[in-house]
Scaffold this active site. Structure first.
Site, short mmCIF file in Angstrom:
data_model
loop_
_atom_site.label_atom_id
_atom_site.label_comp_id
_atom_site.label_asym_id
_atom_site.label_seq_id
_atom_site.Cartn_x
_atom_site.Cartn_y
_atom_site.Cartn_z
N GLU A 91 11.77 15.13 7.90
CA GLU A 91 12.20 14.73 6.84
C GLU A 91 11.21 14.72 5.61
O GLU A 91 10.15 14.91 5.82
CB GLU A 91 12.55 13.00 6.89
CG GLU A 91 13.60 12.93 8.01
CD GLU A 91 13.75 11.42 8.10
OE1 GLU A 91 15.10 11.21 8.35
OE2 GLU A 91 13.12 10.58 8.05
N CYS A 104 7.47 13.77 -1.07
CA CYS A 104 6.74 13.25 0.21
C CYS A 104 7.05 14.12 1.27
O CYS A 104 8.13 14.35 1.86
CB CYS A 104 7.12 11.85 0.39
SG CYS A 104 6.43 11.26 1.90
N CYS A 111 4.31 12.35 15.43
CA CYS A 111 2.87 12.12 15.23
C CYS A 111 2.46 11.38 16.62
O CYS A 111 2.93 10.54 17.17
CB CYS A 111 2.51 11.09 14.11
SG CYS A 111 0.94 10.76 13.56
N CYS A 115 0.17 4.75 15.33
CA CYS A 115 -0.10 3.17 14.51
C CYS A 115 0.90 2.21 15.03
O CYS A 115 2.28 2.73 14.78
CB CYS A 115 -0.22 3.61 13.00
SG CYS A 115 -1.59 4.72 12.86
N CYS A 118 4.34 1.92 12.65
CA CYS A 118 4.83 3.33 11.96
C CYS A 118 6.03 3.72 12.91
O CYS A 118 5.76 4.13 14.22
CB CYS A 118 3.77 4.46 11.60
SG CYS A 118 4.57 5.70 11.34
N CYS A 340 8.42 4.23 2.99
CA CYS A 340 7.38 4.59 3.89
C CYS A 340 7.36 4.03 4.99
O CYS A 340 7.57 3.01 5.25
CB CYS A 340 6.05 3.88 3.37
SG CYS A 340 5.76 4.35 1.71
N1 SAH Z 1 -0.29 9.91 8.78
C1 SAH Z 1 -0.82 9.98 7.40
C2 SAH Z 1 0.26 10.07 6.60
C3 SAH Z 1 1.75 9.65 6.97
S1 SAH Z 1 2.08 7.81 6.62
C4 SAH Z 1 -1.47 8.25 7.31
O1 SAH Z 1 -1.25 7.67 8.32
O2 SAH Z 1 -1.93 8.17 6.29
C5 SAH Z 1 2.18 7.42 4.70
C6 SAH Z 1 1.64 6.07 4.67
O3 SAH Z 1 2.56 5.16 5.15
C7 SAH Z 1 0.61 5.64 5.56
O4 SAH Z 1 -0.46 4.63 4.83
C8 SAH Z 1 1.20 4.71 6.67
O5 SAH Z 1 0.08 3.93 7.21
C9 SAH Z 1 2.19 3.96 5.85
N2 SAH Z 1 3.11 3.39 6.89
C10 SAH Z 1 3.37 3.68 8.06
N3 SAH Z 1 4.51 3.12 8.62
C11 SAH Z 1 4.78 2.03 7.65
C12 SAH Z 1 5.75 0.99 7.40
N4 SAH Z 1 6.43 0.86 8.42
N5 SAH Z 1 5.72 0.32 6.41
C13 SAH Z 1 5.12 0.84 5.22
N6 SAH Z 1 3.96 1.82 5.35
C14 SAH Z 1 3.81 2.41 6.53
FE1 SF4 Z 2 0.81 9.08 12.43
FE2 SF4 Z 2 2.50 7.01 11.39
FE3 SF4 Z 2 -0.06 6.62 12.10
FE4 SF4 Z 2 0.01 8.18 10.07
S1 SF4 Z 2 0.84 6.00 10.06
S2 SF4 Z 2 -1.12 8.64 11.50
S3 SF4 Z 2 2.26 9.07 10.49
S4 SF4 Z 2 1.47 6.98 13.45
#
Ligand code: SAH
Ligand code: SF4
Length: 369
Positions: A91, A104, A111, A115, A118, A340
């Site tokens: 996406e 974006c 991934c 995390c 996420c 996000c």
């Molecule tokens: N993998 C990279 C970039 C993609 S995520 C990273 O982790 O930085 C972009 C941002 O969205 C990151 O700061 C991530 O932690 C945040 N993010 C992930 N899941 C989210 C959620 N459910 N709500 C809000 N932000 C989220």
């Molecule tokens: Fe991967 Fe999501 Fe963690 Fe970013 S926030 S490193 S996309 S698992």
């Protein structure tokens, strides 16, 4: 096999043209046709000799990942779904604002870093995107958005953030040529500060990025202590906070007038106490930085809740009172699951082969095709 010219930055394209016995200025012309004019048909590149056009058609293609769906949110956010083969889709989100248009961009199908909060992490990991698939998102979005509303036809995309699906620094070798194309005056011509890489904190790759292409850096912090960060951002167990902060300082040596943007997802009752904000102040002391607080965007079975607005306001207040520029990210496009952390695309997890967890919305979009 035809060579996909979207896989090359300017140096790579020069080298490939040299292999074919062609001059660098020809490579530059083709680069401009592809990226500035969005042309994928060599026969339409009219200022290039016909014999070379025919040769290119025989040897090469300009092939971004094809579009599966293109949806518009009530707030103007637009989400594209691109087919990257073998049942995987990624996406890309365009976010229009008064003074800029931000794209974006995704870097991986899924991934591997898992995390806790996420949805991309939940989907699992399939593979790294190629350079063509990364820059192809910009190519496709530019074409779909058309020339800008301004009289000089200025492009609508003024900023790129590598904040879509995936961890960009875990796909370093394919990422860097794509970043170079974003900055190249013969391609997208964006300034270094308008291209942002967001990382969960892969320390050695942060150092490599500083050397190779020091664009703006955003670091997903999300916790002020190792104990909490180990849980929320598991890569912290490998690169703990002290190492991460040291890497941020080293990065700024290569980008002297810059600052690090720390992203911080606000999770109700988890990381949003006043004490957490004060601990952050201690952690980032003397580091030129800004904070971007992201209200948590829920997805099914996430197990987390968004912090109440008043809590976010107080948390931000503590940072601001200490002199740190702090913004709270507006939630955009959540009616089309484009906010996000909601990007799920479609990922066949290689590590769990039977678990293809396509989000319901994406399945719906694909059924409509
Ligand atoms: N993998 C990279 C970039 C993609 S995520 C990273 O982790 O930085 C972009 C941002 O969205 C990151 O700061 C991530 O932690 C945040 N993010 C992930 N899941 C989210 C959620 N459910 N709500 C809000 N932000 C989220
Ligand atoms: Fe991967 Fe999501 Fe963690 Fe970013 S926030 S490193 S996309 S698992």
């Amino acid at each position: 096999m035809l060579v996909n010219l979207l896989d090359f930055d300017a140096d790579g394209l020069n080298a490939w043209f040299a292999q074919q016995g062609e001059k660098p200025f020809r490579a530059r012309q083709v680069l401009r046709w592809m990226h500035q004019r969005g042309e994928s048909d060599f026969s339409a590149m009219t200022d290039i000799a016909k014999s070379l056009r025919e040769k290119l058609t025989a040897l090469a293609t300009v092939s971004p990942a094809p579009t599966l769906s293109d949806r518009l949110s009530d707030d103007g956010t637009r989400k594209f779904l691109f087919d990257v083969g073998n049942g995987n889709a990624i996406e890309t989100v365009f976010i229009p604002e008064d003074d800029r248009g931000t794209l974006c961009v995704s870097s991986q199908a899924g991934c591997a870093l898992e995390c806790a909060f996420c949805s991309t992490g939940r989907q699992g990991f399939n593979r790294n995107l190629t350079t063509a698939e990364i820059i192809g998102q910009l190519w496709q979005a530019n074409r779909a958005l058309g020339p800008g509303a301004k009289p000089d036809g200025e492009r609508l995309i003024s900023n790129v953030v590598m904040m879509g699906m995936g961890e960009p620094l875990a796909n370093f070798d394919n990422l860097v040529p794509a970043l170079r194309l974003m900055l190249d005056d013969n391609a997208y011509g964006l300034s270094r500060r308008r291209v942002t890489v967001s990382t969960s904190g892969i320390v050695p790759a942060m150092d490599r990025l500083a050397e190779a292409c020091p664009v703006a850096l955003a670091v997903s912090l999300h916790a002020p202590t190792d104990g909490l960060r180990d849980r929320l951002v598991p890569i912290n167990r490998k690169y703990p906070l002290a190492e991460l902060m040291a890497a941020c300082r080293r990065y700024l040596v290569h980008a002297p007038r810059d600052f690090i943007t720390f992203e911080y997802v606000m999770l109700d009752g988890v990381n949003d106490a006043d004490a957490d904000a004060r601990a952050l102040l201690h952690l980032v002391r003397d580091l030129p930085c800004k904070f971007n607080l992201i209200p948590f965007n829920p997805f099914p079975d996430s197990g987390y809740r968004r912090s109440p607005q008043e809590r976010v306001r107080r948390f931000a207040g503590i940072l601001v009172d200490a002199g740190i520029v702090t913004t709270t990210r507006k939630t955009r496009g959540d009616d089309i699951a484009a906010a996000c952390g909601q990007l799920a695309g479609q990922v066949k997890d290689k590590r769990k082969p039977n678990a293809s967890r396509t989000s319901r919305k994406v399945q719906f979009a694909m059924e409509l095709r």
